[in-house]
Design an enzyme around this catalytic site. Structure first.
Site, mmCIF file in Angstrom:
data_model
loop_
_atom_site.group_PDB
_atom_site.id
_atom_site.type_symbol
_atom_site.label_atom_id
_atom_site.label_comp_id
_atom_site.label_asym_id
_atom_site.label_seq_id
_atom_site.Cartn_x
_atom_site.Cartn_y
_atom_site.Cartn_z
ATOM 1 N N HIS A 147 1.090 -1.021 -0.252
ATOM 2 C CA HIS A 147 -0.156 0.159 -0.166
ATOM 3 C C HIS A 147 0.758 1.203 0.055
ATOM 4 C CE1 HIS A 147 -4.214 1.627 0.102
ATOM 5 N NE2 HIS A 147 -3.655 2.476 1.066
ATOM 6 N N CYS A 161 -10.714 -1.491 -10.218
ATOM 7 C CA CYS A 161 -9.805 -0.431 -9.938
ATOM 8 C C CYS A 161 -8.766 -0.857 -9.042
ATOM 9 C CB CYS A 161 -10.736 0.257 -8.684
ATOM 10 S SG CYS A 161 -11.658 -0.733 -7.769
#
Length: 598
Positions: free
Chosen positions: A212, A528
Site C-alpha cells: 500500500h 480499480c
C-alpha cells in the site's frame, strides 16, 4: 564468515566516503538528484506512569508484545537484505541477528521487566530507563567497540519503544523541501502526511512494489525505491543521492559521471512525460472507436488536481481511510462531510465513487486500533464491511456524510470486502435509514439515492456474483485483494511477494466471469486495482469486455496511450487464447508478444 569489530568499523568508514549503488524495487517512476534526509526516529516522547499493582502483568504482557513486534520487523529487514551481494548481506545479517538476540534474554529486556514489577513503571518508561542506565555506565569508557555496543542497545531499545507507543514518528515534520527521504520503512499513515513537491523522492529498506505504501507513492507521483535493504548502512544526512524509481536504483555519493548520466536520463524521462501529457485531451478510445472510461483512484484530497491534470473522466475509487489516518479520535459526520464535499465539488460534474471505510491490514487507524485491536491476522479479520456492520455508528456517519456531499456532484457509494448478499441487504437498510433521518433533520438530499455497489475482491464474492447482482447497483473489481486472497499471498510480505502474480489463470478467470455476469445482469462494472493502471494488462481487460478502468492518476496517460493503439476485436481474440491457458509463464509470454506487436 566472522566479522571482527575492527573490520566492521573499517568497512563502515569506507562506506561513508565512497560511492555506492544500491538495488531495490522501483515502486514509483521518476529520477531525482538531491540531498538525503535520513528519517530520525531517535526522539520519542516518553509518558512516565506509575501503574497500579493489578496492572503489572498486563504491562509485562505489553512489553513482550512489543518485543515480538520488534523481532518481526528485524526479521523482515533481514529477509529483505538477502537480495544483497554476499558480503553486504552477511554483514547486515550479523548485525540484525545481534539485534534480535538483544530482544530475547538480554540485559535490556530483563531490566525493563524488573522495573515494571518492582518499581511499577509503565513499559515504555521502563525501557527508556534501562537505556539511560546502560548509556550512563558506558559513557566514560573510551573504547570504540564498547561505544558501538552501547549504540546498538540504544537502537534496539528505541525500536522497542516505538512499537510500545505505536505512534507515528514526528520526524517527518522536519523533512526539508525537495529532500530525498531515507527511512527503514514508511507506513501508509506516514505516506498520508507527505505532500507532493515537499519530498523529492524516498527510499526505504523494507517494502514491496505491490504494497500500500508503493500504491500511495504512485498515487502522489513521488518517485520511490523500496526494499533497498543496504540503504541503512553508512549514509549521512546531507549526502548527495540519486534515486531512479524506474529502474529501482539508488546511488549514494555519486561521481561526476553518475550525475551526467542520470541527468540525461532524467531529461529523457521528462520528455516522455511531456509527450504523454499531449494526449490528455484526446478521446479514450481504441482504433476501432470503442470508448473506455478512465477513472482515477485517490488516497488523499491533494491528488484531485493531479486527477484533473491527467484528464481522468472521474474518480473510480476514493479511499475514505485518509479521514481516519493519524488521528486519535474518530471523525464525526460533519468533519467527513466537509472533506468529501470539497473533493466532489472540485470534480464538478465528473462522477466520484466513494468507498466506505476499509481499515485493516496495512491501513491502520489509531483510534480504532486502540479501541478494538488489530487481531492476529488483520487482512482476514475485522475490516471493510465487517467492521462497518459491527460498528453501525461508523457506517451511519459515513453514509450521512456521503449523502450530504452528493448534493455537490455525481456520487456513488462503494462497499468493500463484501462476501454475502446478507451484508449488502443490511448496508442498504442502514443507507435508507440514514437517508430518512437526514430528511427528518431538514437536510436536502437527492430524492433518488446515489447508486450503492460492492467491491468484488474476495473469491467468494466473485463466485456468487449473480446473487450479489440482486442487491447491487454496480460492481468494482479490486484486483489487489482478489489476487492476494485467491493465491493466499500477502503482497507486502517480502518473503513471498515474488509469487504474487495477477496473471495466474485463476485470477483471469474470476475477472472474466464477473465481467460476463455483469453483462447478464445489466450492471455497470469497473476494475480499480493496480492491474487497471498497468498498460501491459490493458488488452486483456479490453478483450474481456471491460469498459471502465480506474487507476492511480500517474497511470492514466500511459494506459490511454496503450488503449489508443489497440483494436477491440483483435484484443478479444487474443484474450480468448490466453484464457485457454493454465500456465502463468505461458500467459505472460503470450501477453508480452501481443503487446510487442499491437
Amino acid at each position: 564468515m566472522q566479522v571482527t569489530p575492527q573490520q566492521t568499523d573499517q568497512s563502515k568508514d569506507a562506506l561513508v566516503t565512497g560511492r555506492r549503488m544500491i538495488a531495490g524495487l522501483g515502486a514509483s517512476g521518476g529520477i531525482v538528484i538531491g540531498r538525503a534526509f535520513v528519517l530520525d526516529r531517535q526522539y520519542i516522547h516518553v509518558i512516565r506512569q506509575t501503574i497500579p499493582a493489578d496492572r503489572i502483568e498486563e504491562e509485562v504482557s505489553a512489553l513482550h508484545r512489543g518485543v515480538d513486534d520488534s523481532i518481526e520487523q528485524l526479521r523482515r529487514l533481514k529477509s529483505q537484505s538477502g537480495a544483497l551481494e554476499a558480503s553486504a548481506s552477511d554483514e547486515l545479517g550479523f548485525l540484525l541477528d545481534a539485534y534480535i538476540q538483544m530482544l530475547t534474554q538480554s540485559r535490556l529486556l530483563r531490566g525493563a521487566e524488573e522495573r515494571i514489577r518492582q518499581q511499577k513503571m509503565n513499559a515504555v518508561w521502563a525501557v527508556s530507563d534501562v537505556i539511560d542506565s546502560i548509556a550512563a555506565q558506558f559513557s566514560g569508557i573510551k573504547d570504540r567497540y564498547i561505544a558501538a555496543r552501547a549504540a546498538d542497545i540504544r537502537e534496539v531499545g528505541l525500536r522497542l519503544m516505538r512499537c510500545l507507543i505505536g505512534e507515528t514518528d514526528r520526524a517527518l515534520d522536519n523533512t526539508p523541501s525537495g529532500a530525498i527521504l531515507i527511512a527503514e520503512e514508511l507506513s501508509p499513515a506516514d505516506m498520508a502526511r507527505l505532500q507532493p513537491g515537499n519530498v523529492g523522492a524516498f527510499v526505504t529498506a523494507i517494502g514491496g512494489a505491490e504494497g500500500h505504501t508503493a500504491i500511495m507513492a504512485r498515487a502522489l507521483g513521488i518517485p520511490a525505491v523500496l526494499g533497498a535493504a543496504d540503504i541503512i548502512r553508512g549514509l549521512s544526512g546531507g549526502d548527495t543521492v540519486i534515486v531512479d524509481g524506474i529502474r529501482g536504483e539508488v546511488i549514494l555519493r555519486p561521481t561526476d559521471a553518475d550525475l551526467t548520466l542520470y541527468g540525461k536520463r532524467r531529461e529523457e524521462w521528462l520528455a516522455a512525460r511531456a509527450k504523454l501529457l499531449s494526449q490528455r485531451d484526446l478521446p479514450s478510445e481504441t482504433r476501432d472507436k470503442v470508448q473506455i472510461d478512465l477513472h482515477a483512484n485517490i488516497e488523499l484530497p491533494v491528488e484531485v488536481s493531479t486527477v484533473l491534470q491527467n484528464g481522468a473522466s472521474g474518480i473510480g475509487l476514493l479511499r475514505s481511510e485518509f479521514m481516519f489516518m493519524n488521528k486519535s479520535y474518530l471523525p464525526d459526520e460533519e468533519e467527513q462531510y466537509q472533506e468529501l464535499a470539497g473533493i466532489v465539488s472540485q470534480m464538478k460534474d465528473l462522477p466520484v465513487t466513494i468507498r466506505t471505510l476499509d481499515i485493516g491490514g496495512e491501513k491502520l487507524a489509531v483510534a480504532l486500533q486502540n479501541e478494538m485491536g488489530s487481531g492476529p491476522n488483520p487482512a482476514l479479520g475485522l475490516r471493510g464491511v465487517r467492521l462497518s456492520l459491527r460498528r453501525e455508528d461508523l457506517l451511519e456517519a459515513q453514509l450521512a456524510a456521503i449523502l450530504r456531499a452528493s448534493l455537490h456532484g455525481r456520487v456513488r457509494v462503494l462497499v468493500p470486502m463484501v462476501v454475502t448478499v446478507a451484508e449488502m441487504v443490511r448496508v442498504r437498510q442502514v443507507y435508507h435509514r440514514v437517508a430518512d433521518r437526514l430528511r427528518d433533520q431538514g437536510h436536502n438530499i437527492p430524492p433518488e439515492l446515489p447508486p450503492l455497489g460492492a467491491m468484488i475482491e474476495i473469491p467468494a464474492a466473485a463466485l456468487s456474483i449473480d446473487a450479489l447482482a440482486r442487491e447491487c447497483d454496480f460492481f468494482a473489481i479490486g484486483t489487489n485483494d482478489l489476487t492476494q486472497y485467491t493465491l493466499a499471498i500477502d503482497r507486502s510480505d517480502d518473503q513471498v511477494a515474488q509469487s504474487y502474480d495477477p496473471l495466474h489463470p485463476a485470477i483471469l478467470r474470476l475477472i472474466h466471469e464477473v465481467s460476463k455476469a455483469s453483462k447478464r445482469n445489466n450492471i455497470p462494472l469497473s476494475v480499480c486495482g493496480e492491474m487497471a493502471g498497468d498498460p501491459r494488462y490493458t488488452p486483456l481487460f479490453l478483450g474481456m469486455g471491460l469498459r471502465n478502468l480506474s487507476m492511480s492518476p500517474g497511470s492514466l496517460l500511459p494506459v490511454k496511450q496503450r488503449l489508443r493503439r489497440l483494436d477491440s476485436r483483435t484484443s478479444e481474440y487474443q484474450t480468448r487464447q490466453i484464457l485457454d491457458q493454465w500456465d502463468p509463464a505461458r500467459i505472460a509470454v503470450m501477453l508480452d508478444d501481443f503487446n510487442d506487436l499491437a
